[in-house]
Design an enzyme around this catalytic site. Structure first.
Site, short mmCIF file in Angstrom:
data_model
loop_
_atom_site.label_atom_id
_atom_site.label_comp_id
_atom_site.label_asym_id
_atom_site.label_seq_id
_atom_site.Cartn_x
_atom_site.Cartn_y
_atom_site.Cartn_z
N GLU A 116 0.82 -1.20 0.00
CA GLU A 116 0.00 0.00 0.00
C GLU A 116 0.86 1.26 0.00
OE1 GLU A 116 -4.05 -1.77 1.99
OE2 GLU A 116 -2.62 -0.85 3.34
N CYS A 129 3.29 8.58 1.46
CA CYS A 129 3.83 7.60 2.40
C CYS A 129 4.08 6.31 1.62
CB CYS A 129 2.80 7.40 3.52
SG CYS A 129 3.28 6.19 4.74
N CYS A 136 6.65 -7.08 7.04
CA CYS A 136 7.79 -6.59 7.83
C CYS A 136 8.31 -7.75 8.66
CB CYS A 136 7.32 -5.45 8.75
SG CYS A 136 8.67 -4.64 9.64
N CYS A 140 6.34 -5.32 15.88
CA CYS A 140 5.88 -4.35 16.86
C CYS A 140 4.43 -4.67 17.20
CB CYS A 140 6.05 -2.93 16.32
SG CYS A 140 7.76 -2.62 15.84
N CYS A 143 1.36 -2.68 15.71
CA CYS A 143 1.39 -2.34 14.28
C CYS A 143 0.75 -3.44 13.44
CB CYS A 143 2.83 -2.10 13.85
SG CYS A 143 3.01 -1.87 12.07
N CYS A 369 -1.48 5.77 9.85
CA CYS A 369 -0.20 5.20 10.25
C CYS A 369 -0.37 3.86 10.93
CB CYS A 369 0.45 6.12 11.28
SG CYS A 369 1.89 6.90 10.69
#
Ligand code: SAH
Ligand code: SF4
Length: 392
Positions: A116, A129, A136, A140, A143, A369
């Site tokens: 994205e 962004c 990933c 975290c 997230c 975010c």
């Protein structure tokens, strides 16, 4: 460092043969790589620098995708280019537009993977962004991307391509012959989409070299912010080889809490991370480091946290960005209350840091975010896989 200074020197080390298997995509090649590829395709060496400059301008300044339109090149040279090269961007699968104007693009890259990209329009400017990885490797706990297994690093072309396809969508390429328009719809770029950019260093660096080049996309390094969870060994390199602004996903003021929120802290703890940052402004010639701090109800949002935060970062030229937690389905945390965020912000303000709360954008389309996660890659990683990927 100027973008094209070391061209001749570097090019000697690059391959003199084009890779087998079809045309080479020009998008994402650095100037040095483009020059070497043009030579490998048969461009006489003494012309190569000029030809690379011409092709570069067509692709990155004018946004041209068809060699036939490169009218300052001889017809047979255009044919040679068309035979050996292509100018391709990732494919846009869906585009959603939020009530606040934020645009989220789901894009498909080679191998059928999806990532994205989010465009956030603001008064007089606009921020893009971009993602640097599919998923990933880090985990975290607040997230959404962290719950998606890493599929692969994006290539430099796929990173640059995100900016180019958004400029396509916004109609932002200059009109030939029209007066120069100084207002830029995409005026800033943040590496805050999916992935940890410092675990894909070379591709991110090469992509930013292309994006920063003054004869093309021409975004200054001051308008580019790379956000990292704290990959300490790559921080000095970021200053030296990219020189962009740096943001740190800090999020906690004790190792105990940061170990849980940002598990890379178990490898490089708060002290080690802060030490690695002290030289960044000098090395990169940038002004301040941004400390990002996600506000999680009852986890990291006390007055004591606020006071510890300002104490920890004192001595580092910095600004603080408080991010109200963006909730996602199944998230194990809640956003701190507005009163708590205000009280936290007030302590920071009194310590000398200005207006630090980030307004969530595009929440209605899950574009805020930390909410990014591609639709086709919903698998949760296993503990064993996380351990294998990160060595944590
Ligand atoms: N991997 C990099 C960059 C991508 S994340 C990094 O971690 O810095 C971009 C920012 O969004 C980071 O500061 C990240 O911590 C934050 N973030 C992640 N999930 C979030 C959420 N659900 N709500 C608010 N911010 C979040
Ligand atoms: Fe990865 Fe950044 Fe999300 Fe952490 S916050 S899981 S490093 S994308």
């Amino acid at each position: 460092m100027t973008a094209n200074a070391p061209i001749i020197q570097d090019v000697m080390t690059l391959p003199r043969k084009l890779p087998e298997g079809g045309p080479v995509n020009i998008v994402g090649l650095t100037r040095e790589e483009l020059l070497a590829a043009l030579v490998a395709a048969g461009t006489p060496e003494r012309q190569a620098k000029m030809r690379a400059g011409q092709v570069w301008q067509w692709v990155y300044h004018w946004g041209v995708r068809d060699f036939a339109q490169m009218t300052n090149l001889a017809k047979d040279y255009r044919a040679l280019l068309a035979e050996h090269f292509a100018i391709v961007l990732p494919e846009v699968v869906t585009r959603q537009i939020s009530a606040d104007g934020t645009r989220k693009y789901l894009i498909r890259i080679a191998g059928g993977h999806e990532v994205e990209t989010v465009y956030i329009p603001e008064e007089g400017r606009g921020t893009l962004c971009v993602s640097s990885q599919v998923g990933c490797t880090l985990t975290c706990s607040f997230c959404h991307t962290g719950t998606q297994k890493l599929v692969r690093n994006l290539t430099a072309g796929e990173i640059v391509g995100q900016l180019m396809l958004v400029r396509d969508d916004l109609g932002e390429w200059p009109e030939r012959g029209a007066p120069k328009d100084e207002t830029r719809l995409v005026s800033n770029l943040v590496l805050m989409g999916m992935g940890e950019p410092l675990y894909n260093f070379e591709n991110v660096r090469n992509a930013m070299k292309v994006v920063m080049d003054g004869e093309g996309l021409s975004l200054s390094r001051r308008r580019i912010t790379l956000s990292t969870s704290g990959v300490v060994p790559e921080i000095a390199r970021t200053a030296e080889e990219i020189g962009c602004q740096l943001a740190i996903s800090f999020h906690a003021t004790t190792d105990e809490v940061r170990d849980i929120l940002v598990p890379i802290n178990k490898r490089w703890n708060i002290r080690t991370l802060l030490d690695s940052l002290r030289d960044y402004p000098r090395l990169s010639n940038s002004e301040r480091i941004t400390f990002e701090y996600v506000m999680l109800d009852g986890v990291n949002d006390t007055d004591a946290d606020a006071r510890r935060l300002v104490k920890l970062i004192s001595g580092i030229p910095s600004k603080i960005n408080l991010i109200p937690f963006n909730e996602w389905p199944g998230a194990p945390y809640r956003r701190s209350t507005p009163e708590r965020i205000a009280a936290f912000a007030d302590i920071i303000y009194k310590a000398g840091y200005a207006s630090p709360i980030r307004t969530p954008r595009g929440e209605d389309i899950m574009a805020a975010c930390g909410q990014l996660k591609s639709a086709t890659e919903r698998a949760r990683k296993s503990r064993a896989q996380i351990a294998a990927e990160t060595g944590l």
